[in-house]
Design a protein around this motif. Structure first.
Motif, short mmCIF file in Angstrom:
data_model
loop_
_atom_site.label_atom_id
_atom_site.label_comp_id
_atom_site.label_asym_id
_atom_site.label_seq_id
_atom_site.Cartn_x
_atom_site.Cartn_y
_atom_site.Cartn_z
N GLU A 35 0.94 -1.40 0.03
CA GLU A 35 -0.25 0.06 -0.06
C GLU A 35 0.91 1.23 0.13
OE1 GLU A 35 -1.86 0.84 4.14
OE2 GLU A 35 -1.52 -1.38 4.00
N ASN A 36 2.15 1.10 0.06
CA ASN A 36 2.83 2.50 0.07
C ASN A 36 3.64 2.46 -1.29
OD1 ASN A 36 4.84 4.49 0.82
ND2 ASN A 36 6.25 3.36 1.85
N THR A 37 3.08 3.65 -2.04
CA THR A 37 3.36 3.75 -3.40
C THR A 37 4.70 5.14 -3.33
OG1 THR A 37 1.58 5.63 -3.46
CG2 THR A 37 1.10 3.37 -4.18
N ASN A 38 5.07 5.37 -2.35
CA ASN A 38 6.03 6.56 -2.15
C ASN A 38 7.38 5.75 -2.42
OD1 ASN A 38 4.06 8.47 -1.48
ND2 ASN A 38 4.09 7.79 0.54
N ASN A 39 8.30 6.77 -2.67
CA ASN A 39 9.84 6.47 -2.60
C ASN A 39 10.56 6.20 -1.35
OD1 ASN A 39 9.65 5.76 -5.38
ND2 ASN A 39 10.11 8.02 -5.93
N TYR A 40 9.82 6.37 -0.40
CA TYR A 40 10.45 6.29 1.20
C TYR A 40 9.67 5.62 2.00
CZ TYR A 40 7.17 10.08 1.23
OH TYR A 40 5.71 10.84 1.04
N ILE A 41 10.02 5.15 3.25
CA ILE A 41 9.46 4.50 4.13
C ILE A 41 8.34 5.34 4.80
CG2 ILE A 41 9.74 3.44 6.34
CD1 ILE A 41 12.68 2.67 5.56
N VAL A 42 7.21 4.54 5.02
CA VAL A 42 6.07 5.22 6.07
C VAL A 42 5.78 4.52 6.84
CG1 VAL A 42 5.52 6.83 4.01
CG2 VAL A 42 4.35 4.70 4.42
N VAL A 43 5.17 5.15 8.01
CA VAL A 43 4.72 4.32 9.11
C VAL A 43 3.24 4.55 9.17
CG1 VAL A 43 4.92 4.19 11.97
CG2 VAL A 43 6.59 4.81 10.59
N LYS A 44 2.60 3.61 9.25
CA LYS A 44 1.10 3.47 9.19
C LYS A 44 0.65 3.69 10.58
CE LYS A 44 -3.06 0.80 7.59
NZ LYS A 44 -3.46 -0.53 6.94
N CYS A 45 -0.21 4.91 10.92
CA CYS A 45 -0.22 5.22 12.28
C CYS A 45 -1.82 5.29 12.45
CB CYS A 45 0.30 6.46 12.60
SG CYS A 45 2.03 6.38 12.87
N GLU A 46 -2.60 5.04 13.62
CA GLU A 46 -3.80 5.59 14.03
C GLU A 46 -3.55 6.90 14.79
OE1 GLU A 46 -7.51 4.17 16.62
OE2 GLU A 46 -5.68 2.91 16.85
N HIS A 47 -4.04 8.12 14.37
CA HIS A 47 -3.84 9.52 14.64
C HIS A 47 -5.05 9.75 15.64
CE1 HIS A 47 -3.29 13.74 13.62
NE2 HIS A 47 -2.85 13.56 14.58
N VAL A 48 -4.62 9.91 16.96
CA VAL A 48 -5.85 10.23 17.77
C VAL A 48 -5.38 11.34 18.67
CG1 VAL A 48 -6.55 7.72 18.25
CG2 VAL A 48 -4.49 8.66 19.67
N VAL A 49 -6.13 11.98 19.09
CA VAL A 49 -6.04 13.37 20.06
C VAL A 49 -5.42 12.97 21.59
CG1 VAL A 49 -6.99 15.30 21.35
CG2 VAL A 49 -7.82 14.46 18.81
N ASN A 50 -6.22 11.92 22.16
CA ASN A 50 -5.75 11.48 23.62
C ASN A 50 -5.39 10.11 23.37
OD1 ASN A 50 -6.49 13.99 24.89
ND2 ASN A 50 -8.74 13.22 24.47
N LYS A 51 -4.63 9.49 24.39
CA LYS A 51 -4.16 7.89 24.23
C LYS A 51 -5.18 7.09 24.52
CE LYS A 51 0.63 8.53 25.45
NZ LYS A 51 1.54 7.90 26.40
N ASP A 52 -6.43 7.34 25.28
CA ASP A 52 -7.48 6.59 25.58
C ASP A 52 -8.45 6.58 24.54
OD1 ASP A 52 -8.05 8.95 26.34
OD2 ASP A 52 -8.69 8.49 28.48
N ASP A 53 -8.63 7.51 23.50
CA ASP A 53 -9.52 7.53 22.44
C ASP A 53 -9.82 6.12 21.78
OD1 ASP A 53 -9.76 10.20 22.97
OD2 ASP A 53 -8.71 10.72 21.03
N TYR A 54 -10.99 6.09 21.70
CA TYR A 54 -11.47 4.59 21.10
C TYR A 54 -11.23 4.54 19.62
CZ TYR A 54 -13.67 3.68 25.68
OH TYR A 54 -13.75 3.43 26.92
N PHE A 55 -11.18 5.63 18.88
CA PHE A 55 -11.14 5.65 17.44
C PHE A 55 -10.04 6.70 17.34
CE2 PHE A 55 -14.68 8.22 18.12
CZ PHE A 55 -14.35 9.38 16.83
N GLY A 56 -9.83 6.72 15.92
CA GLY A 56 -8.76 7.63 15.44
C GLY A 56 -8.68 7.60 13.87
N PHE A 57 -8.12 8.49 13.24
CA PHE A 57 -7.86 8.31 11.68
C PHE A 57 -6.49 7.39 11.55
CE2 PHE A 57 -9.80 12.62 12.37
CZ PHE A 57 -10.90 12.07 11.57
N VAL A 58 -6.75 6.69 10.41
CA VAL A 58 -5.50 6.11 9.78
C VAL A 58 -4.77 6.93 8.82
CG1 VAL A 58 -4.74 3.95 8.86
CG2 VAL A 58 -6.40 3.86 10.43
N ARG A 59 -3.50 7.10 9.39
CA ARG A 59 -2.79 8.21 8.49
C ARG A 59 -1.43 7.35 8.32
NH1 ARG A 59 -3.07 14.19 10.48
NH2 ARG A 59 -2.19 14.36 8.39
#
Length: 70
Positions: A35-59
């Motif tokens: 799924e990485n189409t870039n020419n560099y390494i990327v880290v797939k992360c769940e982007h959340v506002v607080n550590k205890d959030d139940y959901f976040g955006f995958v970026r």
């Protein structure tokens, strides 16, 4: 931060905004593989506002944009 120092499941902060939001590492993706189409390494992360959030955006972020949480 470099890609080999990323630990899956750990929370990281952003270098440009170290006091706002978190990124929980899900997967490290090598360049031009799957799924990485870039020419560099990327880290797939769940982007959340607080550590205890139940959901976040995958970026995707470059490893150099992430720093360890204190």
């Amino acid at each position: 931060m470099i890609a080999k120092d990323i630990v899956i499941g750990e929370f990281y902060r952003f270098k440009d905004h170290p006091n706002y939001s978190y990124a929980k590492a899900i997967k490290v993706l090598p360049p031009k593989k799957g799924e990485n189409t870039n020419n560099y390494i990327v880290v797939k992360c769940e982007h959340v506002v607080n550590k205890d959030d139940y959901f976040g955006f995958v970026r995707h972020f470059k490893p150099v944009d992430l720093v360890r949480c204190e």
